[in-house]
Scaffold this motif. Sequence first.
Motif, mmCIF file in Angstrom:
data_model
loop_
_atom_site.group_PDB
_atom_site.id
_atom_site.type_symbol
_atom_site.label_atom_id
_atom_site.label_comp_id
_atom_site.label_asym_id
_atom_site.label_seq_id
_atom_site.Cartn_x
_atom_site.Cartn_y
_atom_site.Cartn_z
ATOM 1 N N HIS A 137 -7.619 -0.764 2.311
ATOM 2 C CA HIS A 137 -6.896 0.427 2.797
ATOM 3 C C HIS A 137 -5.458 -0.030 3.047
ATOM 4 C CE1 HIS A 137 -7.631 4.415 5.196
ATOM 5 N NE2 HIS A 137 -6.529 4.470 4.470
ATOM 6 N N VAL A 138 -4.503 0.638 2.426
ATOM 7 C CA VAL A 138 -3.109 0.181 2.434
ATOM 8 C C VAL A 138 -2.221 1.087 3.279
ATOM 9 C CG1 VAL A 138 -1.091 -0.257 0.980
ATOM 10 C CG2 VAL A 138 -3.335 -0.838 0.156
ATOM 11 N N LEU A 145 9.244 0.156 10.858
ATOM 12 C CA LEU A 145 7.798 0.330 11.081
ATOM 13 C C LEU A 145 7.359 1.791 11.036
ATOM 14 C CD1 LEU A 145 7.001 -2.365 13.826
ATOM 15 C CD2 LEU A 145 7.441 -2.646 11.388
ATOM 16 N N ILE A 146 8.131 2.623 10.322
ATOM 17 C CA ILE A 146 7.712 4.007 10.097
ATOM 18 C C ILE A 146 6.757 4.024 8.909
ATOM 19 C CG2 ILE A 146 8.452 6.379 9.569
ATOM 20 C CD1 ILE A 146 9.420 5.308 12.313
ATOM 21 N N VAL A 147 5.605 4.655 9.099
ATOM 22 C CA VAL A 147 4.597 4.717 8.040
ATOM 23 C C VAL A 147 5.084 5.649 6.932
ATOM 24 C CG1 VAL A 147 2.207 5.292 7.494
ATOM 25 C CG2 VAL A 147 2.766 4.328 9.739
ATOM 26 N N LYS A 148 5.116 5.124 5.708
ATOM 27 C CA LYS A 148 5.613 5.889 4.561
ATOM 28 C C LYS A 148 4.522 6.252 3.563
ATOM 29 C CE LYS A 148 9.912 6.045 5.796
ATOM 30 N NZ LYS A 148 10.574 7.333 6.032
ATOM 31 N N TYR A 149 3.490 5.431 3.517
ATOM 32 C CA TYR A 149 2.385 5.702 2.581
ATOM 33 C C TYR A 149 1.096 5.123 3.158
ATOM 34 C CZ TYR A 149 -0.858 5.277 -1.273
ATOM 35 O OH TYR A 149 -1.991 5.348 -2.037
ATOM 36 N N ILE A 150 -0.012 5.860 2.945
ATOM 37 C CA ILE A 150 -1.343 5.419 3.377
ATOM 38 C C ILE A 150 -2.333 5.742 2.266
ATOM 39 C CG2 ILE A 150 -3.207 5.690 5.065
ATOM 40 C CD1 ILE A 150 -1.128 6.811 7.032
ATOM 41 N N GLY A 151 -3.195 4.772 1.941
ATOM 42 C CA GLY A 151 -4.270 5.092 1.005
ATOM 43 C C GLY A 151 -4.658 3.969 0.078
ATOM 44 N N ALA A 152 -4.844 4.331 -1.193
ATOM 45 C CA ALA A 152 -5.290 3.397 -2.223
ATOM 46 C C ALA A 152 -4.098 2.698 -2.865
ATOM 47 C CB ALA A 152 -6.081 4.158 -3.290
ATOM 48 N N ILE A 153 -4.353 1.535 -3.452
ATOM 49 C CA ILE A 153 -3.315 0.798 -4.152
ATOM 50 C C ILE A 153 -2.959 1.503 -5.452
ATOM 51 C CG2 ILE A 153 -2.848 -1.363 -5.424
ATOM 52 C CD1 ILE A 153 -4.493 -2.791 -3.182
ATOM 53 N N ASP A 154 -3.998 1.935 -6.184
ATOM 54 C CA ASP A 154 -3.788 2.643 -7.448
ATOM 55 C C ASP A 154 -4.996 3.525 -7.727
ATOM 56 O OD1 ASP A 154 -5.813 0.973 -8.653
ATOM 57 O OD2 ASP A 154 -4.303 -0.575 -8.958
#
Length: 197
Positions: A137-138, A145-154
């Motif tokens: 989980h990426v 440290l602001i979250v810009k993307y969450i999820g799968a690598i590809d």
Amino acid sequence: MKKFGILTLLTVILMSFTSISGYQPGDKATDFKLKSVDGKMYSMSDYKDAKGFIVVFTCNHCPFAVKYEDRVIELAKKYKSKGYILLAINPNDPAAAPDDSYELMKVRAKEKGFTFPYLFDEGQKIYPQYGATKTPHVFLLDKNLIVKYIGAIDDNVEDASAVKVKFLENAIASLEKGQEPEVPLTKAIGCTIKVKK
């Protein structure tokens, strides 16, 4: 009065869901201090010149995590020179997943030649803050440290050569242009995080 009661109930449900789900894109992540396989403690504040951080929740034993190991190694190499630091975190409790013990993390890191910190979330305090649910989980964070993307690598767990969409790399490319990622959230595919019962 009845309408107010329903609204209050909905608000409570939403708030409790938010606290369970962890970070969302746009949230500020808290730093952590975790022990790596080299015996040293690492935190994001150690990297003063970083342009951002790729935080990957992963482990030794999960087949999905194993299939992504080489890609994670390549990501770490590719983006370190661009100022993005990859930090891998094992969130599993070794009492529930013996293959993910700290000692076996050291073995795995040596076998694979990890060039990045492979951290142990001892006591499982960090992964719930982030809202990680799978391995892998990426979470992509900018330098603040602001979250810009969450999820799968590809988009292809099985075959790296058949990947059509590189979610994480596309998100980093957007940051490089000073833009927000077009796709800030995808579904992480992997094993559930193992918790002691």
